[in-house]
Design a protein around this motif. Structure first.
Motif, PDB file in Angstrom:
ATOM      1  N   PRO A 130       2.966  -4.080   9.055  1.00  0.00           N
ATOM      2  CA  PRO A 130       2.276  -4.488   7.744  1.00  0.00           C
ATOM      3  C   PRO A 130       0.632  -4.458   8.079  1.00  0.00           C
ATOM      4  O   PRO A 130       0.224  -5.039   9.087  1.00  0.00           O
ATOM      5  CB  PRO A 130       2.759  -5.791   7.617  1.00  0.00           C
ATOM      6  CG  PRO A 130       4.165  -6.024   8.186  1.00  0.00           C
ATOM      7  CD  PRO A 130       3.891  -5.044   9.454  1.00  0.00           C
ATOM      8  N   GLN A 131       0.043  -4.034   7.190  1.00  0.00           N
ATOM      9  CA  GLN A 131      -1.559  -4.038   7.121  1.00  0.00           C
ATOM     10  C   GLN A 131      -2.009  -5.470   7.082  1.00  0.00           C
ATOM     11  O   GLN A 131      -1.635  -6.048   6.191  1.00  0.00           O
ATOM     12  CB  GLN A 131      -1.984  -2.927   5.941  1.00  0.00           C
ATOM     13  CG  GLN A 131      -3.463  -2.645   6.047  1.00  0.00           C
ATOM     14  CD  GLN A 131      -3.900  -1.697   5.083  1.00  0.00           C
ATOM     15  OE1 GLN A 131      -3.214  -1.483   4.333  1.00  0.00           O
ATOM     16  NE2 GLN A 131      -5.207  -1.454   5.037  1.00  0.00           N
ATOM     17  N   ILE A 132      -2.841  -5.578   8.070  1.00  0.00           N
ATOM     18  CA  ILE A 132      -3.625  -6.863   8.058  1.00  0.00           C
ATOM     19  C   ILE A 132      -5.033  -6.864   7.701  1.00  0.00           C
ATOM     20  O   ILE A 132      -5.783  -6.054   8.427  1.00  0.00           O
ATOM     21  CB  ILE A 132      -3.564  -7.554   9.447  1.00  0.00           C
ATOM     22  CG1 ILE A 132      -2.162  -7.858   9.729  1.00  0.00           C
ATOM     23  CG2 ILE A 132      -4.276  -8.938   9.526  1.00  0.00           C
ATOM     24  CD1 ILE A 132      -1.773  -8.362  11.255  1.00  0.00           C
TER      25      ILE A 132
ATOM     26  N   GLU B 270       0.755  -1.315   0.136  1.00  0.00           N
ATOM     27  CA  GLU B 270      -0.015   0.071  -0.007  1.00  0.00           C
ATOM     28  C   GLU B 270       0.902   1.177  -0.050  1.00  0.00           C
ATOM     29  O   GLU B 270       0.216   2.373  -0.287  1.00  0.00           O
ATOM     30  CB  GLU B 270      -0.972   0.030   1.221  1.00  0.00           C
ATOM     31  CG  GLU B 270      -0.363   0.124   2.578  1.00  0.00           C
ATOM     32  CD  GLU B 270       0.226  -1.209   3.182  1.00  0.00           C
ATOM     33  OE1 GLU B 270       0.556  -1.114   4.477  1.00  0.00           O
ATOM     34  OE2 GLU B 270       0.319  -2.187   2.432  1.00  0.00           O
ATOM     35  N   HIS B 271       2.265   1.160   0.233  1.00  0.00           N
ATOM     36  CA  HIS B 271       2.971   2.386   0.195  1.00  0.00           C
ATOM     37  C   HIS B 271       3.531   2.700  -0.938  1.00  0.00           C
ATOM     38  O   HIS B 271       4.502   3.744  -1.281  1.00  0.00           O
ATOM     39  CB  HIS B 271       4.256   2.145   1.288  1.00  0.00           C
ATOM     40  CG  HIS B 271       3.626   2.067   2.723  1.00  0.00           C
ATOM     41  ND1 HIS B 271       3.259   3.146   3.399  1.00  0.00           N
ATOM     42  CD2 HIS B 271       3.384   1.061   3.628  1.00  0.00           C
ATOM     43  CE1 HIS B 271       2.783   2.860   4.606  1.00  0.00           C
ATOM     44  NE2 HIS B 271       2.687   1.376   4.799  1.00  0.00           N
ATOM     45  N   GLY B 272       3.530   1.697  -1.973  1.00  0.00           N
ATOM     46  CA  GLY B 272       3.759   1.844  -3.569  1.00  0.00           C
ATOM     47  C   GLY B 272       5.503   1.633  -3.606  1.00  0.00           C
ATOM     48  O   GLY B 272       6.012   0.986  -2.757  1.00  0.00           O
ATOM     49  N   ASP B 273       5.970   2.140  -4.742  1.00  0.00           N
ATOM     50  CA  ASP B 273       7.436   1.997  -4.813  1.00  0.00           C
ATOM     51  C   ASP B 273       8.161   2.851  -3.934  1.00  0.00           C
ATOM     52  O   ASP B 273       8.137   4.062  -3.998  1.00  0.00           O
ATOM     53  CB  ASP B 273       7.707   2.197  -6.369  1.00  0.00           C
ATOM     54  CG  ASP B 273       7.099   1.212  -7.272  1.00  0.00           C
ATOM     55  OD1 ASP B 273       6.973  -0.080  -6.708  1.00  0.00           O
ATOM     56  OD2 ASP B 273       6.860   1.576  -8.463  1.00  0.00           O
ATOM     57  N   LEU B 274       9.092   2.261  -3.080  1.00  0.00           N
ATOM     58  CA  LEU B 274      10.002   3.088  -2.204  1.00  0.00           C
ATOM     59  C   LEU B 274      11.381   2.709  -2.435  1.00  0.00           C
ATOM     60  O   LEU B 274      11.863   1.707  -3.006  1.00  0.00           O
ATOM     61  CB  LEU B 274       9.601   2.382  -0.701  1.00  0.00           C
ATOM     62  CG  LEU B 274       8.011   2.794  -0.367  1.00  0.00           C
ATOM     63  CD1 LEU B 274       8.123   2.076   1.037  1.00  0.00           C
ATOM     64  CD2 LEU B 274       7.627   4.250  -0.287  1.00  0.00           C
ATOM     65  N   VAL B 275      12.379   3.830  -2.266  1.00  0.00           N
ATOM     66  CA  VAL B 275      13.588   3.671  -2.331  1.00  0.00           C
ATOM     67  C   VAL B 275      14.242   3.190  -1.086  1.00  0.00           C
ATOM     68  O   VAL B 275      13.442   3.103  -0.027  1.00  0.00           O
ATOM     69  CB  VAL B 275      14.337   5.105  -2.900  1.00  0.00           C
ATOM     70  CG1 VAL B 275      14.039   5.343  -4.270  1.00  0.00           C
ATOM     71  CG2 VAL B 275      14.001   6.042  -1.819  1.00  0.00           C
ATOM     72  N   HIS B 276      15.382   2.582  -0.949  1.00  0.00           N
ATOM     73  CA  HIS B 276      15.977   2.122   0.019  1.00  0.00           C
ATOM     74  C   HIS B 276      15.872   2.756   1.382  1.00  0.00           C
ATOM     75  O   HIS B 276      15.428   2.176   2.517  1.00  0.00           O
ATOM     76  CB  HIS B 276      17.718   1.921  -0.075  1.00  0.00           C
ATOM     77  CG  HIS B 276      18.346   1.172   1.231  1.00  0.00           C
ATOM     78  ND1 HIS B 276      18.840   2.097   1.970  1.00  0.00           N
ATOM     79  CD2 HIS B 276      18.393  -0.060   1.400  1.00  0.00           C
ATOM     80  CE1 HIS B 276      19.390   0.982   3.234  1.00  0.00           C
ATOM     81  NE2 HIS B 276      19.019  -0.177   2.721  1.00  0.00           N
ATOM     82  N   ASP B 277      15.976   4.227   1.265  1.00  0.00           N
ATOM     83  CA  ASP B 277      15.865   4.873   2.522  1.00  0.00           C
ATOM     84  C   ASP B 277      14.533   5.032   3.142  1.00  0.00           C
ATOM     85  O   ASP B 277      14.241   5.049   4.306  1.00  0.00           O
ATOM     86  CB  ASP B 277      16.734   6.380   2.362  1.00  0.00           C
ATOM     87  CG  ASP B 277      17.928   6.311   2.141  1.00  0.00           C
ATOM     88  OD1 ASP B 277      18.773   5.359   2.684  1.00  0.00           O
ATOM     89  OD2 ASP B 277      18.447   7.212   1.665  1.00  0.00           O
TER      90      ASP B 277
END
Length: 107
Positions: free
Chosen positions: A56-58, A36-43
């Motif tokens: 994590p969303q349950i 649900e957070h989409g594409d994220l970079v390492h940081d």
């Protein structure tokens, strides 16, 4: 990845419980954990998993037993996660309880 791996905390079997919870959640929902957070970079991943209070969303569409089992696995504080000994006795894993497809409750 368990929060304590990012934060440099003690690494023990609790890391495996977190990973198992993530795997079960993905298998039950067919969705990527944290998706649900989409594409994220390492940081961004480091901040999300290691430094936020989020877990994590349950899905609420899962049975109450599945939700409770996953909540026991996905506790941020590793010392508060259930052990494998506790998890194997959880109602979600008991063979005498009938669950519908993918742990979802259907009327």
């Amino acid at each position: 990845m368990a929060p304590e791996l990012i934060g440099g905390g003690l690494v023990d079997f609790a890391v495996d419980i977190w990973a198992f919870g993530c795997s079960v959640l993905e298998m039950l929902t067919g969705k990527t954990v944290w998706g649900e957070h989409g594409d994220l970079v390492h940081d961004d991943w480091v901040d999300l998993i290691g430094h936020s209070d989020l877990t994590p969303q349950i899905s609420t569409r899962l049975s109450a037993e599945a939700q409770d089992f996953l909540m026991r696995c996905l506790v941020k504080e590793p010392g508060s996660r259930w052990s494998i000994g506790e998890l194997v006795d959880h109602l979600f894993l008991c063979s005498d309880v009938e669950f519908s497809h993918n742990g979802f409750v259907y009327d």
